[in-house]
Scaffold this motif. Structure first.
Motif, PDB file in Angstrom:
ATOM      1  N   GLY A  85      59.790  57.614 104.294  1.00 37.42           N
ATOM      2  CA  GLY A  85      60.394  56.584 103.442  1.00 37.42           C
ATOM      3  C   GLY A  85      61.907  56.670 103.361  1.00 37.42           C
ATOM      4  O   GLY A  85      62.502  56.200 102.386  1.00 37.42           O
ATOM      5  N   ILE A  86      62.521  57.235 104.346  1.00 41.39           N
ATOM      6  CA  ILE A  86      63.988  57.330 104.354  1.00 41.39           C
ATOM      7  C   ILE A  86      64.520  56.022 104.917  1.00 41.39           C
ATOM      8  O   ILE A  86      64.186  55.617 106.032  1.00 41.39           O
ATOM      9  CB  ILE A  86      64.453  58.547 105.179  1.00 41.39           C
ATOM     10  CG1 ILE A  86      63.888  59.816 104.539  1.00 41.39           C
ATOM     11  CG2 ILE A  86      65.962  58.599 105.281  1.00 41.39           C
ATOM     12  CD1 ILE A  86      63.954  61.044 105.393  1.00 41.39           C
ATOM     13  N   GLU A  87      65.360  55.355 104.105  1.00 46.34           N
ATOM     14  CA  GLU A  87      65.836  54.019 104.459  1.00 46.34           C
ATOM     15  C   GLU A  87      67.269  54.064 104.981  1.00 46.34           C
ATOM     16  O   GLU A  87      67.955  55.068 104.844  1.00 46.34           O
ATOM     17  CB  GLU A  87      65.753  53.105 103.227  1.00 46.34           C
ATOM     18  CG  GLU A  87      64.327  52.940 102.728  1.00 46.34           C
ATOM     19  CD  GLU A  87      64.254  52.231 101.388  1.00 46.34           C
ATOM     20  OE1 GLU A  87      65.277  52.172 100.671  1.00 46.34           O
ATOM     21  OE2 GLU A  87      63.166  51.738 101.054  1.00 46.34           O
ATOM     22  N   ASN A  88      67.695  52.934 105.528  1.00 46.27           N
ATOM     23  CA  ASN A  88      69.063  52.774 106.051  1.00 46.27           C
ATOM     24  C   ASN A  88      69.442  53.899 107.017  1.00 46.27           C
ATOM     25  O   ASN A  88      70.480  54.539 106.872  1.00 46.27           O
ATOM     26  CB  ASN A  88      70.078  52.700 104.893  1.00 46.27           C
ATOM     27  CG  ASN A  88      69.752  51.567 103.930  1.00 46.27           C
ATOM     28  OD1 ASN A  88      69.369  50.484 104.364  1.00 46.27           O
ATOM     29  ND2 ASN A  88      69.874  51.825 102.642  1.00 46.27           N
ATOM     30  N   ILE A  89      68.592  54.110 107.957  1.00 44.31           N
ATOM     31  CA  ILE A  89      68.812  55.176 108.938  1.00 44.31           C
ATOM     32  C   ILE A  89      69.890  54.739 109.922  1.00 44.31           C
ATOM     33  O   ILE A  89      69.810  53.657 110.511  1.00 44.31           O
ATOM     34  CB  ILE A  89      67.507  55.482 109.709  1.00 44.31           C
ATOM     35  CG1 ILE A  89      66.417  55.926 108.735  1.00 44.31           C
ATOM     36  CG2 ILE A  89      67.737  56.525 110.797  1.00 44.31           C
ATOM     37  CD1 ILE A  89      65.023  55.875 109.315  1.00 44.31           C
ATOM     38  N   ASP A  90      70.886  55.577 110.094  1.00 46.21           N
ATOM     39  CA  ASP A  90      71.949  55.321 111.077  1.00 46.21           C
ATOM     40  C   ASP A  90      71.603  56.095 112.347  1.00 46.21           C
ATOM     41  O   ASP A  90      71.806  57.305 112.418  1.00 46.21           O
ATOM     42  CB  ASP A  90      73.306  55.768 110.508  1.00 46.21           C
ATOM     43  CG  ASP A  90      74.458  55.425 111.431  1.00 46.21           C
ATOM     44  OD1 ASP A  90      74.203  54.844 112.524  1.00 46.21           O
ATOM     45  OD2 ASP A  90      75.604  55.741 111.084  1.00 46.21           O
ATOM     46  N   GLU A  91      71.069  55.377 113.325  1.00 43.17           N
ATOM     47  CA  GLU A  91      70.621  56.026 114.571  1.00 43.17           C
ATOM     48  C   GLU A  91      71.765  56.701 115.318  1.00 43.17           C
ATOM     49  O   GLU A  91      71.551  57.648 116.073  1.00 43.17           O
ATOM     50  CB  GLU A  91      69.927  55.016 115.487  1.00 43.17           C
ATOM     51  CG  GLU A  91      68.587  54.582 114.952  1.00 43.17           C
ATOM     52  CD  GLU A  91      67.814  53.711 115.940  1.00 43.17           C
ATOM     53  OE1 GLU A  91      67.932  53.973 117.160  1.00 43.17           O
ATOM     54  OE2 GLU A  91      67.118  52.801 115.479  1.00 43.17           O
ATOM     55  N   GLU A  92      72.992  56.221 115.102  1.00 44.80           N
ATOM     56  CA  GLU A  92      74.153  56.826 115.765  1.00 44.80           C
ATOM     57  C   GLU A  92      74.386  58.255 115.277  1.00 44.80           C
ATOM     58  O   GLU A  92      74.999  59.058 115.978  1.00 44.80           O
ATOM     59  CB  GLU A  92      75.411  55.989 115.498  1.00 44.80           C
ATOM     60  CG  GLU A  92      75.363  54.599 116.097  1.00 44.80           C
ATOM     61  CD  GLU A  92      75.368  54.615 117.614  1.00 44.80           C
ATOM     62  OE1 GLU A  92      76.143  55.389 118.198  1.00 44.80           O
ATOM     63  OE2 GLU A  92      74.574  53.867 118.221  1.00 44.80           O
ATOM     64  N   CYS A  93      73.878  58.560 114.100  1.00 48.21           N
ATOM     65  CA  CYS A  93      74.069  59.899 113.524  1.00 48.21           C
ATOM     66  C   CYS A  93      72.983  60.880 113.962  1.00 48.21           C
ATOM     67  O   CYS A  93      72.954  62.027 113.516  1.00 48.21           O
ATOM     68  CB  CYS A  93      74.111  59.822 111.999  1.00 48.21           C
ATOM     69  SG  CYS A  93      75.569  58.944 111.420  1.00 48.21           S
ATOM     70  N   ILE A  94      72.078  60.413 114.799  1.00 48.54           N
ATOM     71  CA  ILE A  94      71.040  61.291 115.347  1.00 48.54           C
ATOM     72  C   ILE A  94      71.426  61.591 116.791  1.00 48.54           C
ATOM     73  O   ILE A  94      71.295  60.745 117.672  1.00 48.54           O
ATOM     74  CB  ILE A  94      69.643  60.642 115.264  1.00 48.54           C
ATOM     75  CG1 ILE A  94      69.305  60.318 113.812  1.00 48.54           C
ATOM     76  CG2 ILE A  94      68.589  61.548 115.897  1.00 48.54           C
ATOM     77  CD1 ILE A  94      68.045  59.501 113.638  1.00 48.54           C
ATOM     78  N   ASP A  95      71.937  62.794 116.993  1.00 44.40           N
ATOM     79  CA  ASP A  95      72.429  63.191 118.316  1.00 44.40           C
ATOM     80  C   ASP A  95      71.291  63.806 119.118  1.00 44.40           C
ATOM     81  O   ASP A  95      70.753  64.846 118.762  1.00 44.40           O
ATOM     82  CB  ASP A  95      73.578  64.195 118.157  1.00 44.40           C
ATOM     83  CG  ASP A  95      74.114  64.674 119.493  1.00 44.40           C
ATOM     84  OD1 ASP A  95      73.921  63.969 120.497  1.00 44.40           O
ATOM     85  OD2 ASP A  95      74.719  65.766 119.527  1.00 44.40           O
ATOM     86  N   ASP A  96      70.934  63.121 120.203  1.00 42.04           N
ATOM     87  CA  ASP A  96      69.896  63.663 121.085  1.00 42.04           C
ATOM     88  C   ASP A  96      70.494  63.999 122.440  1.00 42.04           C
ATOM     89  O   ASP A  96      69.854  63.868 123.470  1.00 42.04           O
ATOM     90  CB  ASP A  96      68.723  62.692 121.217  1.00 42.04           C
ATOM     91  CG  ASP A  96      69.129  61.375 121.849  1.00 42.04           C
ATOM     92  OD1 ASP A  96      70.323  61.048 121.833  1.00 42.04           O
ATOM     93  OD2 ASP A  96      68.251  60.672 122.361  1.00 42.04           O
ATOM     94  N   GLY A  97      71.743  64.467 122.415  1.00 41.49           N
ATOM     95  CA  GLY A  97      72.467  64.826 123.638  1.00 41.49           C
ATOM     96  C   GLY A  97      71.694  65.731 124.574  1.00 41.49           C
ATOM     97  O   GLY A  97      71.573  65.443 125.763  1.00 41.49           O
ATOM     98  N   PRO A  98      71.127  66.859 124.086  1.00 43.56           N
ATOM     99  CA  PRO A  98      70.391  67.727 125.012  1.00 43.56           C
ATOM    100  C   PRO A  98      69.195  67.043 125.659  1.00 43.56           C
ATOM    101  O   PRO A  98      68.923  67.263 126.828  1.00 43.56           O
ATOM    102  CB  PRO A  98      69.935  68.895 124.129  1.00 43.56           C
ATOM    103  CG  PRO A  98      70.890  68.918 122.997  1.00 43.56           C
ATOM    104  CD  PRO A  98      71.268  67.474 122.777  1.00 43.56           C
TER     105      PRO A  98
END
Length: 197
Positions: A85-98
């Protein structure tokens, strides 16, 4: 002392400060750990989700950002964030670089396999080219041998003709007959020789 809430997520145990959960009151985590849902605040709350990914959920709640290791797909974490239920997720702040690096590594590995296959095919082509070259050389030698034979035959025919000893013992309407006739009559030229060969 900081008040905490205990979670058992897919068999993994976590202890989370209530103040963190209170910062996100609309999440499922804040609701199920509230006094309304939990009669004894020291009881452990079981959640049937991936226990290893839960730590990244907590990181996102704490920092509004998270860096994922290569073995945690961004899509899976986004599903978990929605589930909790976490809202307003900023996908840019999820770093999946590896994990992107892993995709690049896989693509490099696939490219290397393709290159190896192409090199093998090039070797096969080179081998085929060599076979064709040898076959052409063989055919050329056969042609040269035939020309030498015809040359010798012409020389013999001329000698027999000069002596008057030539008797044609070849069947009519064959290349040999035509060749012998032309040689006998002295009309052998390159175009006819090529035609006969």
């Amino acid at each position: 002392m900081t008040e905490t809430c205990k979670f058992n997520v897919g068999g993994r145990k976590y202890e989370v400060s209530r103040s963190l959960l209170e910062q996100h009151p609309n999440t499922m985590l804040a609701r199920i750990s509230s006094a309304q849902w939990q009669s004894n605040p020291t009881d452990e709350i079981f959640i049937d989700r991936d226990g290893d990914r839960f730590r990244y959920i907590l990181d996102y709640l704490r920092d509004a950002a998270v860096s994922l290791p290569a073995n945690v797909p961004k899509k899976a974490l986004l599903k978990d964030l929605a589930y909790y239920g976490i809202e307003n997720i900023d996908e840019e702040c999820i770093d999946d670089g590896p994990s992107q690096g892993l995709l690049i590594a896989k693509s490099v590995e696939e490219s290397e396999k393709i290159m190896e296959k192409m090199e093998k095919e090039m070797k096969d082509l080179e081998n085929m080219k060599e076979v064709i070259k040898r076959e052409m050389e063989r055919k050329l030698k056969e042609t040269e041998d035939k020309k030498i034979c015809v040359s010798c035959a012409m020389m013999l025919f001329r000698r027999f003709k000069e002596r008057g000893e030539l008797e044609l013992k070849v069947r009519p309407n064959t290349k040999e007959y035509q060749l012998a006739l032309h040689v006998f009559n002295g009309h052998l030229d390159k175009a006819f020789l090529d035609k006969c060969l």
